[in-house]
Design an enzyme around this catalytic site. Sequence first.
Site, mmCIF file in Angstrom:
data_model
loop_
_atom_site.group_PDB
_atom_site.id
_atom_site.type_symbol
_atom_site.label_atom_id
_atom_site.label_comp_id
_atom_site.label_asym_id
_atom_site.label_seq_id
_atom_site.Cartn_x
_atom_site.Cartn_y
_atom_site.Cartn_z
ATOM 1 N N SER A 283 38.352 64.581 34.824
ATOM 2 C CA SER A 283 37.482 65.535 34.142
ATOM 3 C C SER A 283 36.038 65.119 34.375
ATOM 4 O O SER A 283 35.758 63.959 34.672
ATOM 5 C CB SER A 283 37.764 65.534 32.642
ATOM 6 O OG SER A 283 37.329 64.305 32.066
ATOM 7 N N ASP A 284 35.119 66.049 34.211
ATOM 8 C CA ASP A 284 33.715 65.664 34.125
ATOM 9 C C ASP A 284 33.522 65.039 32.740
ATOM 10 O O ASP A 284 34.377 65.175 31.863
ATOM 11 C CB ASP A 284 32.807 66.876 34.339
ATOM 12 C CG ASP A 284 31.403 66.469 34.801
ATOM 13 O OD1 ASP A 284 31.016 65.294 34.604
ATOM 14 O OD2 ASP A 284 30.688 67.323 35.340
ATOM 15 N N TRP A 285 32.414 64.348 32.534
ATOM 16 C CA TRP A 285 32.197 63.597 31.291
ATOM 17 C C TRP A 285 32.161 64.543 30.083
ATOM 18 O O TRP A 285 31.304 65.411 30.005
ATOM 19 C CB TRP A 285 30.910 62.770 31.412
ATOM 20 C CG TRP A 285 31.164 61.409 32.001
ATOM 21 C CD1 TRP A 285 30.778 60.230 31.445
ATOM 22 C CD2 TRP A 285 31.867 61.049 33.202
ATOM 23 N NE1 TRP A 285 31.217 59.169 32.217
ATOM 24 C CE2 TRP A 285 31.877 59.637 33.290
ATOM 25 C CE3 TRP A 285 32.521 61.779 34.185
ATOM 26 C CZ2 TRP A 285 32.505 58.964 34.345
ATOM 27 C CZ3 TRP A 285 33.138 61.102 35.235
ATOM 28 C CH2 TRP A 285 33.125 59.724 35.305
#
Length: 879
Positions: A283-285
């Site tokens: 995932s992105d942050w």
Amino acid sequence: MVNTACVAVAAVAAFAQTAAAGTMYKRDSVPAEFVAAPYYPTPHGGWTSDWSEAYTKAHALVSSMTLAEKTNITAGTGYFMGPCVGNTGSAPRVGFPNLCLQDSALGVRSTDNVTAFPAGITTGATFDKDLILARAEAMGAEFRGKGVNIYLGPTIGPLGRQPRGGRNWEGFGADPVLQGIAGALTIQGVQSQGVIATVKHFVGYEQEMYRLYNVFMPGYSSNINDRTLHELYAWPFADSVRAGAGSLMSAYSAVNGSACSQNSYLINNVLKQELGFQGFVMSDWYGQLSGVAAALAGLDMGMPGDGEIPLLGTSYFMFELTKAALNGSVPMDRLNDMATRIVAAWYQMGQDKDYPPPNFSSNTHDATGLLYPGALFSPSGVVNQYVNVQADHAVVARQVATDAITLLKNNGSLLPLSASSPLAVFGTDAAVNPSGPNACGDRACNTGTLGMGWGSGIADYPYFDDPITALRNRSTGGVTFYNTDSFPSSASKPSADQIAVVFISSDSGENQDTVEGNHGDRDASGLVAWHNGDDLVKAVAKVYSNVVVVVHTVGPIIMEPWIDLPSVKSVLVAHLPGQEAGESLADVLFGAVSPSGHLPYSIPKEETDYPSSLDIKGFAFGQIQNTFTEGLYIDYRYLQKNSIAPRYAFGHGLSYTNFTFSNVAISVSNALTSVLPAARPSKLATPAFDLTIPPVSEALMPSGFSTIWRYLYSWISESDANSAAKAAASSTYPYPAGYTSSQQAGTDAGGAQGGNPALFEVAYALSVKVTNKGTKNGGKSVVQAYLQHPSSSPYDTPIVQLRDFAKTATLAPGSSGTLTLQLTRRDLSVWDVEQQNWLLPGLPSSTRYTIWLGEASDQLYTACYTDTLKCQSVLAGPF
Ligand SMILES: *[C@@H]1O[C@H](CO)[C@@H](O)[C@H](O)[C@H]1NC(C)=O
Ligand SMILES: *[C@@H]1O[C@H](CO)[C@@H](O)[C@H](O)[C@H]1NC(C)=O
Ligand SMILES: *[C@@H]1O[C@H](CO)[C@@H](O)[C@H](O)[C@H]1NC(C)=O
Ligand SMILES: *[C@@H]1O[C@H](CO)[C@@H](O)[C@H](O)[C@H]1NC(C)=O
Ligand SMILES: *[C@@H]1O[C@H](CO)[C@@H](O)[C@H](O)[C@H]1NC(C)=O
Ligand SMILES: *[C@@H]1O[C@H](CO)[C@@H](O)[C@H](O)[C@H]1NC(C)=O
Ligand SMILES: *[C@@H]1O[C@H](CO)[C@@H](O)[C@H](O)[C@H]1NC(C)=O
Ligand SMILES: *[C@@H]1O[C@H](CO)[C@@H](O)[C@H](O)[C@H]1NC(C)=O
């Protein structure tokens, strides 16, 4: 220096709004024609031969892991819970380390003694495959030298659809082939150093504003039809997968109303089935919105590990994933695959052998400090060893910066300048930020020379070679510098031979910072030069009769207010040069090097030349709908279809010399004898694991283990473990519609990394002899190949589309070089939505496909034909 406490507080504030994001969104505002179909389960990794060995080793290692070890390596340990921007848990018992994940696409972020390379957009503007690869090899060596396992780049999404989009500059240009080739070479170069590359962001993430899911609204939905997804947005990702990318980051935003981090159709079907992705998806942050649902939809790693709110000790994976495996909601089959994909990528890059652990901290520049600054009570130790990883990388960084410089206009051959011409230099963009090049955190200001945009896609400058220093170094005629953005009255009496050089800029970045009213995207400035740059150019042009404009920019700016003024003789776009801004520019200004960069986007006359679907979407109640109604028609594809002449077209770039093409030839490499590609190869067997739910003992912390407060672990308490195990017997998890756990056969369009290998067979090779016809200057020439489909094609297709490019070495006056360009079956095909496959709208031996060769998308005067295998020159062009 980063103040960790402040950052942590700010992060809590920024992310507090994301609470409960996982549960509350309906797809009610998505236009009816866009569907987010379910696709389950995640195809197992390990079915292509190029990953067999790594998967065999990973199978052995993961088979020996306990439940808590498997769930420990599939998520981060929490924000600020280790040296890097992301740190996974480890499995020390079996020798699997914490993995260090670090930004950015242009260099190692938040540390010292590294190179701040030119940005992606600059790299794309070189149109030089060798140089793109060389930059990536140098970057890879720096990430490895700092002990980074996973490079968070390259960025190939955003593609550059929306000209105001804030992160377009992180990628290589507004064209899927330019992004695809440059992205693949970057992955190849970085991974040649043993570092895992992370291609990002999958997919349709074309604007910054309203990208995040929070309690008030979901992230915007990019509504993309299937053909457009394949021919534009997923195209460069196919090339990245084909290049063997070890990891991929999902986008914050949604596609067709379903968040990219848990969109089963995108991850399970498009990416892992059709494109044959063998690595792992992160995932992105804070882009992860659920635990079980995300795992089932194909997410393999949650980053940075925390739940919606950092530093509270919550997580969607880690201990929750342990529970979900024990209670049967996430089948062991899926968890084994998640862990195996991660471990396989580690083996694939050879990180099991002598890979250095991190020797820097992205949390502080001090030598010693907290090991886990996110924990209230953290042990301290040596965190920065100041390892100098720069080697001679400044050479390639400067070469990219130089070869990217794009000459748009040079009336009367004002350039190159003679060193003895007295110069009057205007604009604050000519000199480094007086407070220092790293004065603004995340480079979130546009003060001084613009060397990179802002956000997470940055690195700290080890030094900054600014233009004014280089001009003063090179000029023998004297340099007067007016370090101001408004025309100074003291500058009103130029000598006859004095040449004015005006520096202007336009910046953008990531949405967490607002710069001069711009929220990441250029929502406030539009495509207009910042700091009243247009007025400055006009004022200088009124007084000086020989004006050179130098532009540092993230993307297109409108030049109409001054481009036709008679004294504006020359315009150079230096893009975002990174640390090597000065000497690179001086090389071109004074003619040591002829400019050879080409625009990686079009510069329109007015922004309204583009359709309103490409505007930044503003606030709306519910989910913002970013519907890609223009389909395939972005940038030059749109302008050409609508007969709108840009000021400067995609691919445009002049030189100090002239090139001609001769001996142009086309040959068949692999004959295309069928409309559909050859049948795909079948999948190899994937690792088989014991699928029984492990005993609760595998979920428990060993006695005597001393934990760090708020650090994320994968263990759960004995009572939680027992109740989870009990729930497994009568599991009532509400699986999504369409859920199944039996592996599906591959799609026709798949078959290997990137898709059916038949798609990537070279169909045609073109060769062209390029001759420098000038008498004074050497230079490099870029040849671009654009495909025009047969007029009989029933598919509505852009007039021409870039398919390949090549660049010569420096050709001395009178000398020549021969370039070869290639087109594959995929290059000639369209994505057929009914057949779910790539097909040729006619056999090219009997149906004329035209391959145009030229120096820009609007300078196409040489054509080769697939039916006659003849080439012709001095034609009028395709439009
Ligand atoms: C989005 O919707 C379109 C139109 O129904 C469909 O063709 C396409 O496959 C969908 N894309 C995804 C990623 O679900
Ligand atoms: C999980 O990782 C941490 C380090 O990040 C380590 O201390 C712990 O022992 C690991 N847990 C397991 C089950 O190996
Ligand atoms: C830091 O990097 C250097 C060079 O790659 C390496 O020799 C050293 O062992 C690393 N430091 C640590 C603590 O691993
Ligand atoms: C299993 O555990 C997960 C994680 O806590 C939870 O989301 C899920 O609802 C549980 N499933 C059942 C059937 O209780
Ligand atoms: C680079 O490393 C050296 C030690 O090798 C250190 O003295 C210096 O401060 C570092 N540079 C920066 C910018 O931190
Ligand atoms: C180029 O300069 C000449 C005279 O110096 C002028 O007549 C002409 O209009 C200029 N062309 C452009 C495109 O500026
Ligand atoms: C100044 O320019 C000369 C070339 O004229 C170059 O060799 C030298 O490296 C430059 N100095 C700096 C500090 O870049
Ligand atoms: C390039 O060719 C054009 C047209 O023939 C000519 O006007 C121009 O002066 C040439 N430029 C150079 C640098 O040779």
